[in-house]
Design a protein around this motif. Structure first.
Motif, PDB file in Angstrom:
ATOM      1  N   SER A   1      -4.569  -7.534  -6.587  1.00 16.78           N
ATOM      2  CA  SER A   1      -4.608  -6.572  -5.481  1.00 16.78           C
ATOM      3  C   SER A   1      -5.830  -6.853  -4.621  1.00 16.78           C
ATOM      4  O   SER A   1      -6.936  -7.032  -5.139  1.00 16.78           O
ATOM      5  CB  SER A   1      -4.658  -5.140  -6.006  1.00 16.78           C
TER       6      SER A   1
ATOM      7  N   SER B   1      -4.348  -4.596   3.226  1.00 13.48           N
ATOM      8  CA  SER B   1      -4.137  -4.610   1.774  1.00 13.48           C
ATOM      9  C   SER B   1      -2.984  -5.548   1.440  1.00 13.48           C
ATOM     10  O   SER B   1      -1.970  -5.568   2.165  1.00 13.48           O
ATOM     11  CB  SER B   1      -3.833  -3.200   1.255  1.00 13.48           C
TER      12      SER B   1
ATOM     13  N   GLU C   1      -0.854  -7.548  -2.096  1.00 11.87           N
ATOM     14  CA  GLU C   1      -0.629  -7.657  -3.536  1.00 11.87           C
ATOM     15  C   GLU C   1       0.050  -8.997  -3.820  1.00 11.87           C
ATOM     16  O   GLU C   1       1.104  -9.289  -3.244  1.00 11.87           O
ATOM     17  CB  GLU C   1       0.236  -6.503  -4.028  1.00 11.87           C
TER      18      GLU C   1
ATOM     19  N   VAL D   1      -0.826 -10.034 -11.451  1.00 12.09           N
ATOM     20  CA  VAL D   1      -0.782  -9.253 -10.209  1.00 12.09           C
ATOM     21  C   VAL D   1      -2.211  -9.081  -9.702  1.00 12.09           C
ATOM     22  O   VAL D   1      -3.071  -8.541 -10.416  1.00 12.09           O
ATOM     23  CB  VAL D   1      -0.122  -7.893 -10.439  1.00 12.09           C
TER      24      VAL D   1
END
Length: 450
Positions: free
Chosen positions: A389, A335, A337, A387
């Motif tokens: 993700s 993951s 960001e 932003v």
């Protein structure tokens, strides 16, 4: 020198004659009374009055020490009479000579004849080394029993009662424990070989192997204990009855003393039966620390940290912790960001599509069949920045170099897409600069023409 010796001898004989004769009867009588009083007269009678009735230590320690020192000569004499140098030499040869002889045979004879092409070290031989170790262990235990029996003979000389049959009890106890340990090691080895042969690669079954091993060990010790009691004609019922007659207080004390060990054993058995982890697994505890299970004992677990430091935790503490078994996770997750300059909705949508394309192209083990989520979304705004993700899953375990190499490929793919996103702005800026320069040049040419 001779004259001084002669004079001294004459004076000594004269003193002896005076004391033995009647020249000084009051002095003689006074000395006799003093010696009588010291040997057992009023001096010791007064001490006996001071000693309380039924005392355990007061007045008994000195008497016990005096009794031991007075009888130690008899104990040493009995042990010396029982000792035979030929017996000790035979046991020493039995304890240490087979290893030397078999090593010589292996290195000097077998390696130069039978194993000439493929010689082996003595410790690596499949039969000679175990046989020599077994024989030497028996001899060393015999040496221990021999000195133990000599000590029992010494205690018999001191007057210790009820020593009949104790040498037999000592020898059978020592060899029973050795046989039990030998059988446990043999069954553990056979169990390891069976699991390697029939369950190779199935790490989750190792916890079952530990359970089988423990129950087999308990059964072996139980059988050996029963044989030991039967061989020495020990009545178990009498022993249990004597324990039960101690009363309720002793039962409470024993119960409190055994509460914690029994709890740890039960918790350890529950952990093994639940099969949450096994030896060799890497786990993450509730506090976030990662460690590898090194050994699972009866009452605790030994774990090795990432810095090779060892930690021992009781089973009860491990059972209360939140545990994540990283070794049994077939899939891994990456993951990220990102925060990038907001250059408009259209350009950000193109960036999201480029990130997905680059990751699919660079990561062949990416799970993209809807069984696991693969998301690349614009999730928030942070001032003038967008932003983004990214959540992706892969058919790679969470541990090992493969995971970190795949993670590196993911970051590289994302970086390529972001560089392309920034490069378009640079191209647009270069194009604008070129157009602006051309306009300035044309204006300058017009002014020059005028």
């Amino acid at each position: 020198m001779k004259t001084v010796t002669t004079i001294g001898g004459i004076l000594l004989l004269g003193a002896l004659a005076l004391t033995r004769g009647s020249a000084f009867p009051p002095i003689k009588r006074h000395a006799h009374d003093s010696i009588h009083s010291l040997r057992g007269g009023s001096f010791f009678r007064e001490r006996e009055k001071i000693q309380p009735e039924g005392s355990v230590l007061v007045g008994n320690i000195s008497q016990a020490l005096q009794r031991i020192f007075s009888r130690s000569g008899a104990g040493i004499n009995n042990a010396a009479q029982a000792f035979r140098l030929t017996d000790l030499a035979a046991i020493l040869c039995w304890a240490f000579l087979p290893h030397i002889v078999l090593r010589f045979v292996s290195d000097r004879v077998v390696n130069k004849t039978i194993r000439r092409k493929n010689p082996l070290q003595f410790d690596d031989t499949p039969y000679l080394a175990p046989i020599s170790k077994l024989i030497c262990q028996m001899g060393q235990l015999g040496l221990l029993v021999y000195f133990g029996e000599l000590f029992l003979v010494f205690l018999g000389g001191l007057g210790v009662p009820q020593l009949e049959g104790k040498p037999k009890l000592l020898a059978s106890l020592v060899f029973s424990v050795w046989v039990a340990q030998l059988l446990c090691a043999l069954t553990s080895h056979l169990l390891d070989e069976a699991f390697k042969r029939y369950h190779a690669g199935n790490q989750s079954l190792s916890s079952r192997k530990v359970i089988y091993d423990r129950f087999i060990d308990a059964a072996i010790y139980l059988i050996v204990t029963l044989l030991f009691l039967d061989y020495n004609s020990i009545d178990v019922g009498v022993a249990i009855a004597s324990l039960l007659t101690l009363g309720g207080v002793s039962s409470i004390v024993v119960g409190l003393a055994l509460k914690e060990p029994v709890t740890e054993i039960v918790q350890g058995t529950n952990l093994l039966l639940s099969d949450k982890f096994s030896t060799g697994d890497t786990i993450r505890l509730g506090d976030g620390s990662m460690c590898t299970v090194d050994e699972m004992r009866w009452t605790d677990i030994t774990m090795r940290g990432s810095d090779n430091s060892f930690l021992r935790m009781p089973h009860s503490q491990v059972a209360k912790s939140r545990i994540v078994n990283l070794s049994r996770m077939p899939h891994s997750q990456v993951s990220q960001e990102l925060k990038i300059p907001n250059k408009g909705n259209a350009k950000i949508k193109v960036l999201l599509e480029d990130i997905q394309k680059e990751m699919r192209k660079s990561c062949p083990l990416l799970i993209d069949d809807s069984s696991e989520p693969f998301r690349v979304h614009w999730t928030d705004l942070d001032g003038d920045k967008a932003v983004i993700s990214i959540e992706s899953h892969f058919r790679i375990p969470r541990l090992g170099n493969a995971y970190w190499e795949n993670r590196q490929e993911v970051l590289t793919a994302i970086s390529r897409a972001v560089e392309k996103y920034n490069a378009e702005d640079e191209k647009q800026e270069d194009s604008n600069n070129s157009t602006r320069k051309k306009q300035d040049d044309s204006k300058r040419n017009k002014r020059n023409q005028k």
